[in-house]
Motif scaffolding. Structure first.
Motif, mmCIF file in Angstrom:
data_model
loop_
_atom_site.group_PDB
_atom_site.id
_atom_site.type_symbol
_atom_site.label_atom_id
_atom_site.label_comp_id
_atom_site.label_asym_id
_atom_site.label_seq_id
_atom_site.Cartn_x
_atom_site.Cartn_y
_atom_site.Cartn_z
ATOM 1 N N TRP A 106 0.394 4.673 -1.793
ATOM 2 C CA TRP A 106 0.052 6.248 -1.765
ATOM 3 C C TRP A 106 1.424 6.635 -1.657
ATOM 4 O O TRP A 106 0.447 8.439 -2.839
ATOM 5 C CB TRP A 106 0.328 5.754 0.084
ATOM 6 N N ALA A 112 -6.890 12.062 -0.338
ATOM 7 C CA ALA A 112 -6.223 11.706 -1.221
ATOM 8 C C ALA A 112 -7.206 12.493 -2.539
ATOM 9 O O ALA A 112 -7.592 13.183 -3.287
ATOM 10 C CB ALA A 112 -5.228 11.628 -2.065
ATOM 11 N N ILE A 162 -0.893 7.759 -5.351
ATOM 12 C CA ILE A 162 -1.916 8.302 -5.235
ATOM 13 C C ILE A 162 -1.868 9.911 -4.264
ATOM 14 O O ILE A 162 -2.086 10.330 -4.887
ATOM 15 C CB ILE A 162 -2.420 8.118 -3.488
ATOM 16 N N ILE A 163 -0.384 10.462 -3.310
ATOM 17 C CA ILE A 163 -0.098 11.329 -3.325
ATOM 18 C C ILE A 163 1.207 12.757 -3.939
ATOM 19 O O ILE A 163 0.787 13.885 -4.283
ATOM 20 C CB ILE A 163 1.493 10.963 -1.226
ATOM 21 N N PRO A 167 0.489 -1.047 -0.411
ATOM 22 C CA PRO A 167 0.598 -0.190 0.053
ATOM 23 C C PRO A 167 0.956 1.175 0.076
ATOM 24 O O PRO A 167 0.379 2.223 -0.384
ATOM 25 C CB PRO A 167 -0.389 -0.362 1.366
ATOM 26 N N TYR A 168 2.132 1.085 0.770
ATOM 27 C CA TYR A 168 3.161 2.896 0.560
ATOM 28 C C TYR A 168 3.143 2.693 -0.760
ATOM 29 O O TYR A 168 3.389 3.946 -1.309
ATOM 30 C CB TYR A 168 4.387 2.369 1.494
ATOM 31 N N VAL A 221 -5.641 7.561 3.477
ATOM 32 C CA VAL A 221 -4.589 8.424 2.554
ATOM 33 C C VAL A 221 -5.931 8.274 0.936
ATOM 34 O O VAL A 221 -5.571 10.146 0.688
ATOM 35 C CB VAL A 221 -3.510 7.665 2.436
ATOM 36 N N PRO A 222 -6.113 7.250 1.570
ATOM 37 C CA PRO A 222 -6.593 7.221 -0.868
ATOM 38 C C PRO A 222 -7.916 8.102 -1.057
ATOM 39 O O PRO A 222 -8.382 8.909 -1.299
ATOM 40 C CB PRO A 222 -6.949 5.999 -1.718
ATOM 41 N N THR A 262 -1.560 13.562 -6.211
ATOM 42 C CA THR A 262 -2.989 14.981 -5.691
ATOM 43 C C THR A 262 -1.664 15.948 -5.590
ATOM 44 O O THR A 262 -2.164 17.253 -5.815
ATOM 45 C CB THR A 262 -2.928 14.516 -4.286
ATOM 46 N N SER A 308 -6.897 2.068 7.152
ATOM 47 C CA SER A 308 -6.568 1.296 5.426
ATOM 48 C C SER A 308 -6.890 2.360 4.530
ATOM 49 O O SER A 308 -5.876 2.793 3.097
ATOM 50 C CB SER A 308 -6.834 -0.033 5.765
ATOM 51 N N SER A 309 -8.132 2.848 4.416
ATOM 52 C CA SER A 309 -8.327 3.395 3.427
ATOM 53 C C SER A 309 -8.370 5.409 3.652
ATOM 54 O O SER A 309 -9.027 5.854 2.929
ATOM 55 C CB SER A 309 -9.493 3.237 2.780
#
Length: 189
Positions: free
Chosen positions: A59, A134, A62-63, A55-56, A130-131, A66, A127-128
């Protein structure tokens, strides 16, 4: 960029030393797994991709996207024109909807994003997060940039998302090298 290049080169050298050490250690009967053996090769081809696709990595992508769309939107924190004030009002209304949806999805009794026991940790919400944040920032930046005239069409939005990922590309490469090295260490020892 020079410092990042030196760090990546250093990690690649450590990876080469780890491969050499694992081979010599296995030859001398130490309790290590050789990365050059048949099982080490099977591990590298079969498990390494799954081990670094965490997931990192998602992330980071996605970051990066963003960041690109937020920079492209051209936020003005001291709005003087009508368009900027309207854009900030729209972003604020979207923020209210975002907070309300988080409250309804995670903080009311029997909420959908709580775990089976009804608590917040560990849960799908955490767990979601951060998304989800974003996604809010991407939609808010799309709206802001469209209202103030920075994004004239959808291809400009996609271009800003891609530019953000390209700005994060060195960090993503560093993550991949570190992840491969760490997973190799875990396999060897």
């Amino acid at each position: 960029m020079k410092t990042l290049s030196k760090i990546i080169l250093l990690l690649i050298c450590f990876q080469a030393l780890l491969i050499l050490f694992s081979w010599i250690g296995d030859a001398y009967g130490m309790s290590v797994h050789s990365l050059l053996s048949a099982s080490g090769t099977r591990w590298a081809f079969g498990k390494l991709t799954a081990a670094i696709a965490t997931p990192y990595l998602v992330w980071l992508l996605i970051i990066g996207a963003t960041y690109g769309i937020m920079v492209g939107a051209g936020y003005n924190f001291h709005p003087t024109t009508y368009r900027h004030r309207l854009a900030w009002r729209t972003v604020f209304a979207l923020f209210i909807l975002f907070v309300a949806s988080i409250i309804l999805l995670a903080f009311v009794p029997h909420a959908v994003l709580l775990n089976v026991a009804g608590s917040l940790y560990p849960s799908p919400f955490l767990s979601s997060i951060v998304p989800f944040c974003a996604l809010f920032l991407i939609v808010a930046s799309m709206l802001y940039g469209s209202i103030v005239g920075r994004y004239h069409n959808f291809s400009a939005v996609i271009s800003a998302l891609c530019k953000g990922i390209s700005l994060f590309a060195p960090i993503i490469v560093l993550y991949l090298i570190v992840a491969i090295f760490v997973q190799s260490l875990i396999y060897v020892f």
